[in-house]
Design a protein around this motif. Structure first.
Motif, PDB file in Angstrom:
ATOM      1  N   GLY A  11      41.707   2.446  -0.046  1.00  0.00           N
ATOM      2  CA  GLY A  11      41.900   3.804  -0.601  1.00  0.00           C
ATOM      3  C   GLY A  11      40.583   4.548  -0.716  1.00  0.00           C
ATOM      4  N   GLY A  12      39.563   3.878  -1.250  1.00  0.00           N
ATOM      5  CA  GLY A  12      38.245   4.504  -1.397  1.00  0.00           C
ATOM      6  C   GLY A  12      37.698   4.936  -0.050  1.00  0.00           C
ATOM      7  N   ALA A  13      37.848   4.051   0.954  1.00  0.00           N
ATOM      8  CA  ALA A  13      37.310   4.352   2.292  1.00  0.00           C
ATOM      9  C   ALA A  13      38.051   5.529   2.934  1.00  0.00           C
ATOM     10  N   SER A  39      45.660  10.858   2.308  1.00  0.00           N
ATOM     11  CA  SER A  39      44.721   9.735   2.240  1.00  0.00           C
ATOM     12  C   SER A  39      45.281   8.542   1.457  1.00  0.00           C
ATOM     13  N   ILE A  40      45.831   8.791   0.260  1.00  0.00           N
ATOM     14  CA  ILE A  40      46.366   7.680  -0.548  1.00  0.00           C
ATOM     15  C   ILE A  40      47.552   7.054   0.186  1.00  0.00           C
TER      16      ILE A  40
ATOM     17  N   GLY B  24      38.876   7.730  -5.259  1.00  0.00           N
ATOM     18  CA  GLY B  24      39.920   7.466  -4.252  1.00  0.00           C
ATOM     19  C   GLY B  24      40.479   6.064  -4.393  1.00  0.00           C
ATOM     20  N   GLY B  25      39.578   5.089  -4.566  1.00  0.00           N
ATOM     21  CA  GLY B  25      40.001   3.695  -4.733  1.00  0.00           C
ATOM     22  C   GLY B  25      40.830   3.504  -5.987  1.00  0.00           C
ATOM     23  N   THR B  28      44.326   5.054  -5.559  1.00  0.00           N
ATOM     24  CA  THR B  28      45.173   4.254  -4.663  1.00  0.00           C
ATOM     25  C   THR B  28      45.654   2.984  -5.361  1.00  0.00           C
ATOM     26  N   ALA B  29      44.730   2.309  -6.044  1.00  0.00           N
ATOM     27  CA  ALA B  29      45.109   1.085  -6.772  1.00  0.00           C
ATOM     28  C   ALA B  29      46.113   1.421  -7.876  1.00  0.00           C
ATOM     29  N   ALA B  30      45.873   2.545  -8.576  1.00  0.00           N
ATOM     30  CA  ALA B  30      46.784   2.949  -9.663  1.00  0.00           C
ATOM     31  C   ALA B  30      48.173   3.267  -9.118  1.00  0.00           C
TER      32      ALA B  30
END
Lengths: 115, 160
Positions: A11-13, A39-40, B24-25, B28-30
């Motif tokens: 996700g971060g990338a 993106s997500i 962003g990370g 996405t994890a959430a």
């Protein structure tokens, strides 16, 4: 835990990649499109299909339509407030964040009551 | 028209990239954890969460302000306008995002997941670009009409 960490890394990338694309494109209104890139969803849908199956991912995608509609309303409001009242960007985006929650969850509750 | 400015990458500092990566990370994890706890219908909403939108808008504002200040001007207004224009683009991109989600929802069960996700991404691109182009054309046409009306109003003699 390992899956959550994997989601975090992917996700971060992906989010950073789309944000960087938004940095290099001009004009700014075009670059803004990348602020609403999937993106997500790109980072997470593949993993969801592998771990939970296609039917589960399809239900997520159906709800995502409501989330996207809420994003559209939220971003349009941020634009309008920014143009009209000249408030700082961070203040505007954070203050209006409840609009996203209200529209997306309101839509979801309406859909649930209808179906 | 649309142009690419690679030198803009130098304007972002390493910590700004780190902020985007972490936000962003986390989002996405959430989204995954929310889907696990409350089910895919609620978790799916967060696939379209404006994850880094606040951070990106404030970065655009600060970059525009810095650029104007380097030229010896107060860049506050320019910075805020830049963030607002970026938000206008994001609202169009969000309609494309709904198109992406609709393709995945309607087509995922019958075909290869990779193919459907690739098709959905293409739909996001086409819908967003088309809307952006239509908006830009409309703004130009309305701007031209406004200028013509203003000019003809100035030419006409004023009533006593």
């Amino acid at each position: 835990m390992a899956e959550t960490l994997l989601r975090f890394a992917i996700g971060g990338a992906v989010v950073t990649l789309f944000a960087t694309l938004g940095d290099v494109f001009r004009p700014k209104s075009f670059a803004g499109l990348f602020g609403a890139a999937p993106s997500i969803a790109l980072a997470t849908l593949g993993l969801t299909v592998v771990h939970n199956g296609k039917a589960y991912a399809a239900i997520e995608a159906r709800s995502m339509i409501l989330g996207a509609a809420a994003f559209c309303v939220y971003a349009a409001l941020v634009c309008w407030v920014g143009m009209r009242w000249k408030v700082g960007a961070l203040k505007t985006t954070l203050t209006l964040m409840p609009v996203w929650f209200a529209v997306s969850f309101g839509g979801w509750m309406l859909l649930r009551a209808t179906l | 028209m649309i142009s690419v400015k690679p030198s803009a990458l130098k304007e972002s500092k390493p910590h700004e990239y780190l902020i985007r990566f972490v936000f962003g990370g986390l989002c996405t994890a959430a989204a995954g954890l929310i889907a696990k706890r409350f089910g895919p219908a609620v978790g799916g909403l967060f696939l379209a969460f404006p994850a880094i939108f606040p951070a990106s808008a404030s970065l655009i504002e600060s970059h525009e302000m810095r650029r104007k200040k380097e030229a010896g001007m107060d860049g506050t207004r320019r910075g805020r306008d830049g963030a607002a224009v970026d938000a206008a683009g994001a609202s169009l991109g969000a309609i494309g995002l709904a198109g992406f989600a609709a393709v995945v929802w309607l087509m995922l069960n019958g075909s290869s997941a990779v193919l459907i996700i690739a098709t959905a991404t293409a739909v996001w691109c086409v819908v967003s670009l088309t809307l952006w182009w239509a908006r830009r054309t409309l703004v130009h046409v309305l701007g031209r009409q406004h200028r013509t009306h203003t000019r003809s109003a100035n030419i006409l003699p004023k009533r006593p």
